[in-house]
Scaffold this motif. Structure first.
Motif, PDB file in Angstrom:
ATOM      1  N   UNK A  91       0.771  -1.458   0.127  1.00  0.00           N
ATOM      2  CA  UNK A  91      -0.212   0.061  -0.034  1.00  0.00           C
ATOM      3  C   UNK A  91       1.237   1.205  -0.134  1.00  0.00           C
ATOM      4  N   UNK A  92       1.899   1.456   1.089  1.00  0.00           N
ATOM      5  CA  UNK A  92       2.498   2.358   0.909  1.00  0.00           C
ATOM      6  C   UNK A  92       4.305   2.835   0.237  1.00  0.00           C
ATOM      7  N   UNK A  93       4.437   1.291   0.402  1.00  0.00           N
ATOM      8  CA  UNK A  93       6.162   1.163  -0.381  1.00  0.00           C
ATOM      9  C   UNK A  93       6.884   0.392   0.700  1.00  0.00           C
ATOM     10  N   UNK A  94       8.064   0.571  -0.027  1.00  0.00           N
ATOM     11  CA  UNK A  94       8.816  -0.229   1.158  1.00  0.00           C
ATOM     12  C   UNK A  94       9.780   0.931   2.639  1.00  0.00           C
ATOM     13  N   UNK A  95      10.470   0.014   3.158  1.00  0.00           N
ATOM     14  CA  UNK A  95      10.947   1.104   4.013  1.00  0.00           C
ATOM     15  C   UNK A  95      12.000   3.058   3.168  1.00  0.00           C
ATOM     16  N   UNK A  96      11.364   4.056   4.021  1.00  0.00           N
ATOM     17  CA  UNK A  96      11.009   4.007   4.770  1.00  0.00           C
ATOM     18  C   UNK A  96       9.808   4.018   5.118  1.00  0.00           C
ATOM     19  N   UNK A  97       8.712   3.884   3.826  1.00  0.00           N
ATOM     20  CA  UNK A  97       7.074   4.022   3.787  1.00  0.00           C
ATOM     21  C   UNK A  97       6.376   3.065   4.779  1.00  0.00           C
ATOM     22  N   UNK A  98       6.648   2.181   5.174  1.00  0.00           N
ATOM     23  CA  UNK A  98       5.541   1.197   5.667  1.00  0.00           C
ATOM     24  C   UNK A  98       5.756   1.944   7.184  1.00  0.00           C
ATOM     25  N   UNK A  99       6.760   2.417   7.558  1.00  0.00           N
ATOM     26  CA  UNK A  99       6.759   2.692   8.843  1.00  0.00           C
ATOM     27  C   UNK A  99       5.817   3.524   9.753  1.00  0.00           C
ATOM     28  N   UNK A 100       5.763   4.019   8.013  1.00  0.00           N
ATOM     29  CA  UNK A 100       4.389   5.410   8.246  1.00  0.00           C
ATOM     30  C   UNK A 100       2.632   4.852   8.626  1.00  0.00           C
ATOM     31  N   UNK A 101       2.512   3.014   8.004  1.00  0.00           N
ATOM     32  CA  UNK A 101       1.698   2.294   8.310  1.00  0.00           C
ATOM     33  C   UNK A 101       2.081   1.840   9.371  1.00  0.00           C
ATOM     34  N   UNK A 102       2.952   1.375   9.529  1.00  0.00           N
ATOM     35  CA  UNK A 102       2.989   0.643  11.320  1.00  0.00           C
ATOM     36  C   UNK A 102       3.014   1.965  12.285  1.00  0.00           C
ATOM     37  N   UNK A 103       2.993   2.869  12.201  1.00  0.00           N
ATOM     38  CA  UNK A 103       2.540   3.968  13.372  1.00  0.00           C
ATOM     39  C   UNK A 103       1.025   4.060  13.688  1.00  0.00           C
ATOM     40  N   UNK A 104       0.372   3.863  11.681  1.00  0.00           N
ATOM     41  CA  UNK A 104      -0.822   4.745  12.344  1.00  0.00           C
ATOM     42  C   UNK A 104      -2.558   3.149  13.162  1.00  0.00           C
ATOM     43  N   UNK A 105      -1.067   1.500  12.769  1.00  0.00           N
ATOM     44  CA  UNK A 105      -1.842   0.901  12.887  1.00  0.00           C
ATOM     45  C   UNK A 105      -1.712   0.572  14.122  1.00  0.00           C
ATOM     46  N   UNK A 106      -0.428   0.324  14.947  1.00  0.00           N
ATOM     47  CA  UNK A 106       0.104   0.679  16.721  1.00  0.00           C
ATOM     48  C   UNK A 106      -1.308   1.576  16.960  1.00  0.00           C
ATOM     49  N   UNK A 107      -1.070   2.749  16.773  1.00  0.00           N
ATOM     50  CA  UNK A 107      -2.419   4.334  17.233  1.00  0.00           C
ATOM     51  C   UNK A 107      -3.694   3.483  17.800  1.00  0.00           C
ATOM     52  N   UNK A 108      -3.996   3.048  16.066  1.00  0.00           N
ATOM     53  CA  UNK A 108      -5.300   2.203  16.414  1.00  0.00           C
ATOM     54  C   UNK A 108      -5.467   1.206  17.393  1.00  0.00           C
ATOM     55  N   UNK A 109      -4.265   0.307  17.149  1.00  0.00           N
ATOM     56  CA  UNK A 109      -4.726  -1.039  18.788  1.00  0.00           C
ATOM     57  C   UNK A 109      -4.432  -0.160  19.555  1.00  0.00           C
ATOM     58  N   UNK A 110      -3.659   0.821  19.912  1.00  0.00           N
ATOM     59  CA  UNK A 110      -3.720   1.298  21.628  1.00  0.00           C
ATOM     60  C   UNK A 110      -5.070   2.267  21.695  1.00  0.00           C
ATOM     61  N   UNK A 111      -5.384   2.551  20.659  1.00  0.00           N
ATOM     62  CA  UNK A 111      -6.840   3.120  21.194  1.00  0.00           C
ATOM     63  C   UNK A 111      -7.438   2.717  20.670  1.00  0.00           C
TER      64      UNK A 111
END
Length: 255
Positions: free
Chosen positions: A212-232
């Motif tokens: 969806x976002x591309x290779x490193x470092x772009x997929x890290x943005x997705x990890x940030x979003x997923x971590x935030x959603x899971x924490x919420x």
């Protein structure tokens, strides 16, 4: 050779969401549901459970290192305790046995948000290669990550701990400060702890993020979003409870 503790495995390969995977997930789910039905346990019983959970985490981790050493595949690039779940194994064990109330709660904040959200993701996309039941690697993955989830749930359901918005912010800040340090360490060691320097070699949610976002470092943005959603999501039950309490108090005050 199909052995319990060997490096080679010629049995049925592990399959994501196959029968053995679903059985392990069902076992973890059943254990955590059972916590809600454990009514008014005494301090002795609670202490035994806490110590038992800590022992399960530490013994499993020790045997895992022995397995890697015996089979000649231990490496500082993969086996140092810098992955989030590895850090949580030691931190959660300390939380379960310490008598320091402040330290216990500070670790609980991390264990709740990342022991549940992080370990749950590891349970859904486990890193165990082809090893299937009853191989030790299969058992180890589900014992360690399942116990992390159960430990956080136990402290919440049985010991009556709960996170706050302050806990949310502290956990978010702590994991990001830690990730910055690990990122630099990965460049020095050529490692990939936290999977923040490159995509892991096993199937995971990161594969979808890359598409969806591309290779490193772009997929890290997705990890940030997923971590935030899971924490919420894991905080949502407490947010709703607090909202209902405030609304009830406001209505009572207006009468």
């Amino acid at each position: 050779m199909n052995t319990f503790f060997g490096l080679e495995w010629d049995g049925t390969p592990f399959r994501l969401f196959g029968p053995s995977h679903l059985a392990a997930l069902a076992a973890v789910l059943a254990i955590n549901i059972a916590l809600f039905f454990w009514k008014n346990p005494g301090e002795t019983a609670r202490r035994r459970v806490r110590y038992g959970l800590a022992a399960a985490l530490l013994v499993d981790e020790a045997i895992l290192h022995i397995w890697y050493i015996v089979n000649g595949v231990w490496s500082y690039q993969t086996m140092l305790p810098f992955h989030l779940c590895a850090v949580l194994i030691y931190a959660t064990s300390l939380m379960l046995v310490t008598n320091n109330a402040t330290l216990r709660y500070r670790i609980y904040e991390l264990a709740y948000f990342f022991g549940i959200a992080g370990a749950l993701q590891a349970l859904l996309t486990p890193d165990q290669g082809i090893y299937n039941f009853p191989h030790w690697r299969y058992l180890s993955v589900f014992i360690s990550h399942g116990t992390l989830v159960t430990s956080a749930m136990y402290m919440t359901v049985v010991e009556k701990y709960r996170p706050t918005w302050g806990s949310f912010k502290r956990a978010w800040l702590t994991v990001h400060l830690y990730a910055v340090g690990v990122l630099g360490l990965n460049f020095v060691l050529g490692s990939n702890y936290l999977f923040i320097n490159r995509v892991p070699s096993f199937p995971s949610l990161i594969d979808l993020l890359v598409s969806l976002l591309g290779p490193w470092p772009w997929y890290l943005i997705g990890l940030e979003v997923i971590a935030l959603i899971l924490m919420l999501l894991v905080y949502l039950p407490f947010a709703i409870k607090d909202w209902v309490s405030r609304r009830g108090a406001a209505q009572a005050a207006s009468m």
